[in-house]
Design a protein around this motif. Structure first.
Motif, PDB file in Angstrom:
ATOM      1  N   ILE A 132       0.623   1.724   7.452  1.00 59.80           N
ATOM      2  CA  ILE A 132       0.045   0.976   8.568  1.00 59.80           C
ATOM      3  C   ILE A 132       0.095  -0.515   8.241  1.00 59.80           C
ATOM      4  CG2 ILE A 132      -1.936   0.783  10.136  1.00 59.80           C
ATOM      5  CD1 ILE A 132      -1.039   3.670   9.851  1.00 59.80           C
ATOM      6  N   LEU A 133       0.631  -1.287   9.162  1.00 58.63           N
ATOM      7  CA  LEU A 133       0.709  -2.742   8.991  1.00 58.63           C
ATOM      8  C   LEU A 133       0.072  -3.424  10.190  1.00 58.63           C
ATOM      9  CD1 LEU A 133       4.450  -2.901   7.877  1.00 58.63           C
ATOM     10  CD2 LEU A 133       2.475  -3.232   6.382  1.00 58.63           C
ATOM     11  N   ASP A 134      -0.634  -4.507   9.926  1.00 61.17           N
ATOM     12  CA  ASP A 134      -1.253  -5.277  11.011  1.00 61.17           C
ATOM     13  C   ASP A 134      -0.221  -6.263  11.555  1.00 61.17           C
ATOM     14  OD1 ASP A 134      -2.603  -7.163  12.516  1.00 61.17           O
ATOM     15  OD2 ASP A 134      -4.355  -7.225  11.194  1.00 61.17           O
ATOM     16  N   GLY A 135       0.250  -5.987  12.763  1.00 63.75           N
ATOM     17  CA  GLY A 135       1.309  -6.799  13.362  1.00 63.75           C
ATOM     18  C   GLY A 135       0.898  -8.243  13.591  1.00 63.75           C
ATOM     19  N   SER A 136      -0.420  -8.484  13.663  1.00 62.24           N
ATOM     20  CA  SER A 136      -0.865  -9.849  13.960  1.00 62.24           C
ATOM     21  C   SER A 136      -0.850 -10.739  12.718  1.00 62.24           C
ATOM     22  CB  SER A 136      -2.263  -9.829  14.575  1.00 62.24           C
ATOM     23  OG  SER A 136      -3.215  -9.437  13.621  1.00 62.24           O
ATOM     24  N   THR A 176       0.073  -2.247  14.044  1.00 59.50           N
ATOM     25  CA  THR A 176      -1.127  -2.292  14.878  1.00 59.50           C
ATOM     26  C   THR A 176      -1.372  -3.691  15.438  1.00 59.50           C
ATOM     27  OG1 THR A 176      -2.547  -2.909  13.038  1.00 59.50           O
ATOM     28  CG2 THR A 176      -2.201  -0.551  13.383  1.00 59.50           C
ATOM     29  N   LYS A 177      -2.330  -3.753  16.355  1.00 57.99           N
ATOM     30  CA  LYS A 177      -2.886  -5.005  16.883  1.00 57.99           C
ATOM     31  C   LYS A 177      -1.836  -5.899  17.547  1.00 57.99           C
ATOM     32  CE  LYS A 177      -6.210  -4.857  13.084  1.00 57.99           C
ATOM     33  NZ  LYS A 177      -7.052  -5.593  12.158  1.00 57.99           N
ATOM     34  N   LEU A 178      -0.812  -5.278  18.087  1.00 58.70           N
ATOM     35  CA  LEU A 178       0.218  -6.076  18.767  1.00 58.70           C
ATOM     36  C   LEU A 178      -0.313  -6.665  20.069  1.00 58.70           C
ATOM     37  CD1 LEU A 178       3.405  -3.910  18.135  1.00 58.70           C
ATOM     38  CD2 LEU A 178       2.743  -6.035  17.014  1.00 58.70           C
ATOM     39  N   ASP A 179      -1.408  -6.104  20.565  1.00 58.72           N
ATOM     40  CA  ASP A 179      -1.982  -6.600  21.827  1.00 58.72           C
ATOM     41  C   ASP A 179      -2.592  -7.984  21.691  1.00 58.72           C
ATOM     42  OD1 ASP A 179      -3.664  -4.829  20.184  1.00 58.72           O
ATOM     43  OD2 ASP A 179      -5.278  -5.413  21.549  1.00 58.72           O
ATOM     44  N   GLY A 180      -3.139  -8.291  20.514  1.00 54.19           N
ATOM     45  CA  GLY A 180      -3.865  -9.550  20.407  1.00 54.19           C
ATOM     46  C   GLY A 180      -3.023 -10.689  19.864  1.00 54.19           C
ATOM     47  N   ALA A 211       0.878 -13.023  19.368  1.00 56.05           N
ATOM     48  CA  ALA A 211       2.193 -13.436  19.847  1.00 56.05           C
ATOM     49  C   ALA A 211       3.253 -13.145  18.780  1.00 56.05           C
ATOM     50  CB  ALA A 211       2.176 -14.920  20.190  1.00 56.05           C
ATOM     51  N   LYS A 212       2.840 -12.433  17.722  1.00 54.71           N
ATOM     52  CA  LYS A 212       3.741 -12.202  16.598  1.00 54.71           C
ATOM     53  C   LYS A 212       4.466 -10.857  16.660  1.00 54.71           C
ATOM     54  CE  LYS A 212       0.742 -14.814  13.451  1.00 54.71           C
ATOM     55  NZ  LYS A 212       1.586 -15.901  12.962  1.00 54.71           N
ATOM     56  N   GLY A 213       4.604 -10.307  17.861  1.00 52.73           N
ATOM     57  CA  GLY A 213       5.212  -8.987  18.006  1.00 52.73           C
ATOM     58  C   GLY A 213       6.642  -8.894  17.491  1.00 52.73           C
ATOM     59  N   GLY A 214       7.288 -10.043  17.316  1.00 52.15           N
ATOM     60  CA  GLY A 214       8.652 -10.067  16.783  1.00 52.15           C
ATOM     61  C   GLY A 214       8.730  -9.469  15.386  1.00 52.15           C
ATOM     62  N   VAL A 215       7.592  -9.351  14.750  1.00 54.08           N
ATOM     63  CA  VAL A 215       7.504  -8.790  13.411  1.00 54.08           C
ATOM     64  C   VAL A 215       8.058  -7.360  13.372  1.00 54.08           C
ATOM     65  CG1 VAL A 215       5.151  -7.822  13.584  1.00 54.08           C
ATOM     66  CG2 VAL A 215       5.922  -8.797  11.425  1.00 54.08           C
ATOM     67  N   VAL A 216       7.923  -6.652  14.480  1.00 58.06           N
ATOM     68  CA  VAL A 216       8.428  -5.276  14.566  1.00 58.06           C
ATOM     69  C   VAL A 216       9.940  -5.257  14.315  1.00 58.06           C
ATOM     70  CG1 VAL A 216       8.751  -3.303  16.116  1.00 58.06           C
ATOM     71  CG2 VAL A 216       6.635  -4.621  16.222  1.00 58.06           C
TER      72      VAL A 216
END
Ligand code: GDP
Length: 304
Positions: free
Chosen positions: A228-232, A256-260, A262-267
């Motif tokens: 599990i990684l915190d996407g934020s 996780t936490k992609l909703d909060g 702007a760093k979703g590019g991490v995926v």
């Protein structure tokens, strides 16, 4: 939340940066590519993956001689989709599991605070919704709060949990959980583990011991090691992925936490660099807010 809503912060941010990157331009030239590189890097795609994407677009510019900036969005979408496809095995269709007589064992790893407990709760709920019999194992015995939090989720979802006191041997909890799950004919076992990264050797040894002990009950356990990684957290998530993939054989990722954020590019960068499939994404705190990661939907939501 819908995927579109969940990713809206990332989408807005990428869109804004992209518009700025091409302002006053009609064709994709070196300057636009430089700007694009910056857009991707500041969107947490990671340097290596960004360079890979830029190189691919450069090749297209060379080949086609002319690329209009109005095509850039579509091209980016195609190239990122292709990249995700290369690096991930096939998307899983739903919260189904392989048919087998023994319980399917998921060992969950990750540092504290990333959303490990929440993700376990959400997974339990989803598997239960899919008609599976679920058992949770509280093998993060390092913190009393971790055991209590998992207990709360077990009650919320209404699935059994196996726990011992704080400080007890994690491998022993895992053993008990598998024994109990097997005896009750459970379909899936989800084992929480402690996420201490400060001592890599300890972490490696502890995870190895849990695995070995579980194999006394289910010989091919664990069937999945889910990190599990915190996407934020952007670059921190990269660092944790690096440490955990060195410490144990990670077979799937949940971001996780992609909703909060702007760093979703991490995926995109993480799935590219670690060659481990992203299986789940968290886009909220509720049980329904865990989604199976589907490459096409993800890219469509970011670049629609
Ligand atoms: P753990 O220490 O890794 O077990 O982390 P928890 O599961 O306790 O989660 C830490 C915090 O993150 C909690 O407040 C959760 O509600 C929150 N959280 C977990 N996943 C998500 C998610 O996908 N989105 C949002 N917005 N919050 C999340």
């Amino acid at each position: 939340e819908s995927l579109e809503q969940g990713l809206s912060k990332t989408k807005e941010s990428v869109f804004k940066k992209l518009s700025r990157a091409v302002v006053g331009k009609s064709k994709v030239d070196d300057e636009v590519l430089d700007n694009l590189e910056e857009v991707l890097i500041t969107s947490d795609v990671g340097v290596d993956t960004t360079l890979k994407i830029i190189r691919r677009i450069e090749e297209r510019v060379d080949r086609d001689k002319y690329l209009g900036v109005d095509e850039l969005n579509g091209i980016l979408k195609e190239e990122i989709a292709a990249l995700l496809e290369e690096n991930n095995t096939e998307d899983v269709a739903d919260f189904d599991l392989p048919q087998r007589t023994e319980p399917y064992v998921i060992m969950v790893v990750g540092v504290n605070g990333v959303g490990k407990t929440t993700t376990i709760g959400k997974l339990a709920w989803n598997f239960k919704q899919a008609g599976k019999k679920v058992v949770l194992g509280a093998a993060d015995t390092f913190r009393a709060a971790a055991i209590d939090q998992l207990q709360i989720w077990a009650e919320r979802v209404d699935v059994p949990i196996v726990r011992q006191n704080m400080g007890s041997d994690p491998a022993s909890v895992a053993y008990d959980t598998l024994t109990s799950a097997k005896a009750s004919g459970a379909d899936v076992v989800i084992i929480d583990t402690a996420g201490r990264l400060h001592n890599k050797i300890n972490l490696m040894n502890e995870l190895a011991k849990i695995k070995k002990v579980m194999q006394k009950v289910v010989p091919d356990a664990p069937n999945e090691v889910l990190l599990i990684l915190d996407g934020s957290t952007g670059q921190n998530a990269f660092e944790q992925a690096k440490q955990f993939t060195l410490a144990t054989e990670v077979t799937a990722l949940a971001l996780t936490k992609l909703d909060g954020t702007a760093k979703g590019g991490v995926v995109i960068g993480i799935s590219d660099q670690f060659k481990v499939p992203v299986k789940y994404i968290g886009i909220g705190e509720k049980m329904e807010d865990l989604q199976i990661f589907r490459r096409k939907e993800f890219v469509d939501s970011l670049f629609s």
